[in-house]
Design an enzyme around this catalytic site. Structure first.
Site, short mmCIF file in Angstrom:
data_model
loop_
_atom_site.label_atom_id
_atom_site.label_comp_id
_atom_site.label_asym_id
_atom_site.label_seq_id
_atom_site.Cartn_x
_atom_site.Cartn_y
_atom_site.Cartn_z
N ASP A 13 -5.40 7.34 5.01
CA ASP A 13 -6.80 6.96 4.81
C ASP A 13 -7.69 8.14 4.45
OD1 ASP A 13 -5.99 4.38 5.71
OD2 ASP A 13 -6.18 5.10 7.77
N LYS A 16 -7.21 8.71 -0.80
CA LYS A 16 -6.28 8.98 -1.90
C LYS A 16 -6.57 8.12 -3.12
CE LYS A 16 -2.50 8.41 0.74
NZ LYS A 16 -2.98 8.56 2.11
N GLY A 40 -2.75 1.26 2.03
CA GLY A 40 -3.97 0.57 1.58
C GLY A 40 -4.75 1.51 0.70
N HIS A 41 -4.69 1.30 -0.61
CA HIS A 41 -5.40 2.18 -1.54
C HIS A 41 -6.52 1.40 -2.23
CE1 HIS A 41 -1.62 4.96 -1.81
NE2 HIS A 41 -2.21 4.97 -0.65
N GLN A 223 0.37 6.80 3.19
CA GLN A 223 0.17 7.31 4.56
C GLN A 223 -0.18 8.81 4.51
OE1 GLN A 223 3.45 5.34 4.29
NE2 GLN A 223 2.01 3.69 4.32
P1 IMP Z 1 4.03 1.13 10.20
O1 IMP Z 1 4.04 2.02 8.99
O2 IMP Z 1 3.48 -0.25 9.92
O3 IMP Z 1 5.35 1.09 10.90
O4 IMP Z 1 3.00 1.76 11.26
C1 IMP Z 1 3.28 3.00 11.93
C2 IMP Z 1 2.01 3.83 12.07
O5 IMP Z 1 1.57 4.25 10.78
C3 IMP Z 1 0.82 3.09 12.70
O6 IMP Z 1 0.07 4.02 13.46
C4 IMP Z 1 0.00 2.65 11.49
O7 IMP Z 1 -1.35 2.47 11.82
C5 IMP Z 1 0.21 3.85 10.59
N1 IMP Z 1 0.05 3.55 9.16
C6 IMP Z 1 0.93 2.94 8.34
N2 IMP Z 1 0.44 2.87 7.10
C7 IMP Z 1 -0.75 3.48 7.11
C8 IMP Z 1 -1.73 3.76 6.09
O8 IMP Z 1 -1.57 3.46 4.90
N3 IMP Z 1 -2.85 4.42 6.49
C9 IMP Z 1 -3.02 4.81 7.79
N4 IMP Z 1 -2.14 4.58 8.76
C10 IMP Z 1 -1.01 3.92 8.42
#
Ligand code: IMP
Length: 429
Positions: A13, A16, A40-41, A223
């Site tokens: 977040d 990007k 989430g972009h 991420q």
């Molecule tokens: P997962 O990727 O759904 O397994 O989540 C694992 C961790 O990564 C959690 O803390 C999510 O909130 C975080 N996370 C996954 N994708 C994103 C992203 O695109 N932005 C911010 N945090 C993310």
């Protein structure tokens, strides 16, 4: 070769979307190399807002977009995202979207398992996006995954599905869940197969051809480094390697292809989900950062935790990811603060640390050591040159550069594409 690899330098977040959109308008190919539809972009193009989770950002501008083998692909999420963007007027065809045949699939059973585990974990929950990302990666390394290329042979999937379902049925039984309906799963896969297969290609070949032609490739990370399964705040991480090095393995192009590594870094810090966050602010300043920065998750809508800039963590992120230069985003969110703090080290049990410790308990226990600098009262929103920034804001940026041991290549001062101070053009290197 003028390739660029973009990665998040914090917990995701970082903004990007805007930077990747700007770079993708100048790239010949944009490639995703890890993660899935947990990303989430947000792209703002003119008066249109596009929210992407799985598709590479280049798709919005018609640039050839590639989903590499390092991505885990939910076929139904893919279809929904393609349909949503098509309704917004974006043309998506096999000419501008290619998906690696070797991508492992995220199935409904992965989503189920993600949610079952999170619900059963109480305080220990990771706070995942519940999209099945972790369980799908587990099946990949467990050599049980159904991959995109398997969709060409759904009739022959029986033994593979048996192996996969036997594994999941045992886990589901532990949660008091019924066994998987294999016939239904097979039928669902048969129905979605053609949609996915129209985009399926040996994308390593496409990318290697592009490399030989001298095309500009933009690798789009999702991420952030602090969520990397090896280098992040384990176990509160995602299940892929989010560092720039993954661009090579996650697409099938050698490590020399990464080019300029651009780390996207927010001028303060945010995090969604659980896990350590040394500079988190539970006071009105944290509240203010969240409100001014619109800090709500693109994917889950969750409120993001907010805090001061942590130079120790970003220095570490830049080091493990080999960052060439950073893009500093959301500087304007700091406008109007009397003073601004930057974390320059940690205290742990009487010791001073200049890096983040590896153990989860130590990560949770560190106390930040702050340096305080005077804030600025003028607005930096929309600044497009150094001359438009207040002296104190420039001082802040210079101090950040010094502490993270990495130069600033770009400063972003609003969601608008043009509101950017360009110090060093990543594609020109
Ligand atoms: P997962 O990727 O759904 O397994 O989540 C694992 C961790 O990564 C959690 O803390 C999510 O909130 C975080 N996370 C996954 N994708 C994103 C992203 O695109 N932005 C911010 N945090 C993310």
């Amino acid at each position: 070769m003028a390739n660029v690899t973009v990665i998040g330098g914090q917990w995701g977040d970082e903004g990007k979307g805007k930077i990747v959109d700007w770079l993708s308008s100048r790239a010949d190919v944009v490639a995703r190399f890890q993660g899935g539809h947990n990303a989430g972009h947000t792209l703002v193009v003119g008066d249109q807002v596009y929210k992407l989770s799985l598709l590479p950002s280049g798709i919005v501008r018609g640039t050839l977009s590639v989903i590499g083998n390092g991505v885990v692909l939910d076929p139904w999420a893919l279809k929904a995202e393609v349909e949503k963007l098509t309704a917004q007027g974006v043309a998506i065809t096999p000419d501008n979207l290619q998906i690696a045949e070797t991508c492992p699939l995220i199935l409904p059973i992965h989503r189920d398992l993600d949610a079952l585990r999170e619900d059963a974990s109480g305080q220990g929950k990771i706070g995942t996006t519940r999209r099945g990302i972790g369980p799908a990666y587990e099946d990949k390394v467990g050599r049980r995954a159904i991959r995109v290329c398997d969709l060409r042979h759904v009739d022959d999937l029986g033994p593979q599905l048996d192996r996969l379902c036997a594994h999941h049925d045992a886990l589901r039984a532990g949660f008091g869940q019924a066994p998987i309906d294999r016939a239904r799963l097979k039928q669902d896969l048969a129905e979605i197969a053609d949609f996915v297969l129209q985009f399926a290609k040996p994308v390593w070949l496409t990318l290697n051809d592009a490399k030989h032609k001298g095309s500009r490739i933009l690798f789009e990370g999702a991420q952030g480094v602090l969520l990397d399964v090896d280098h992040g705040t384990y176990p509160f991480v995602t299940s892929s390697n989010t560092i720039a090095g993954t661009a090579a393995g996650g697409t099938g192009l050698g490590p020399s292809a990464a080019g300029f590594v651009l780390g996207i870094v927010k001028a303060y810090t945010t995090r969604v989900g659980s896990g350590p966050f040394p500079t988190e602010l539970d006071d009105e300043i944290g509240q203010r950062l969240g409100e001014r920065g619109h800090e709500f998750g693109t994917v889950t809508g969750r409120k993001r935790r907010c805090g001061w800039f942590d130079a120790v963590l970003v220095r570490q992120s830049c080091a493990v990811s080999g960052v060439t230069g950073i893009a500093l985003t959301k500087l304007d969110v700091l406008d109007g603060l009397e003073e601004i703090k930057i974390c320059t080290g940690y205290r742990l049990g009487g010791e001073t640390l200049d890096h983040f410790p590896a153990h989860a308990a130590d990560q949770a226990a560190v106390e930040p050591i702050y340096e305080t600098i005077e804030g600025w009262q003028e607005s930096t929103a929309g600044a497009r040159s150094w001359a438009q920034l207040p002296a104190q804001a420039i001082k802040y940026i210079r101090r950040v550069e010094e502490l993270i041991q990495c130069p600033v290549a770009l400063v972003s001062t609003s969601p608008e594409r043009e509101d950017t101070i360009l110090v060093r053009d990543p594609f020109a290197d």
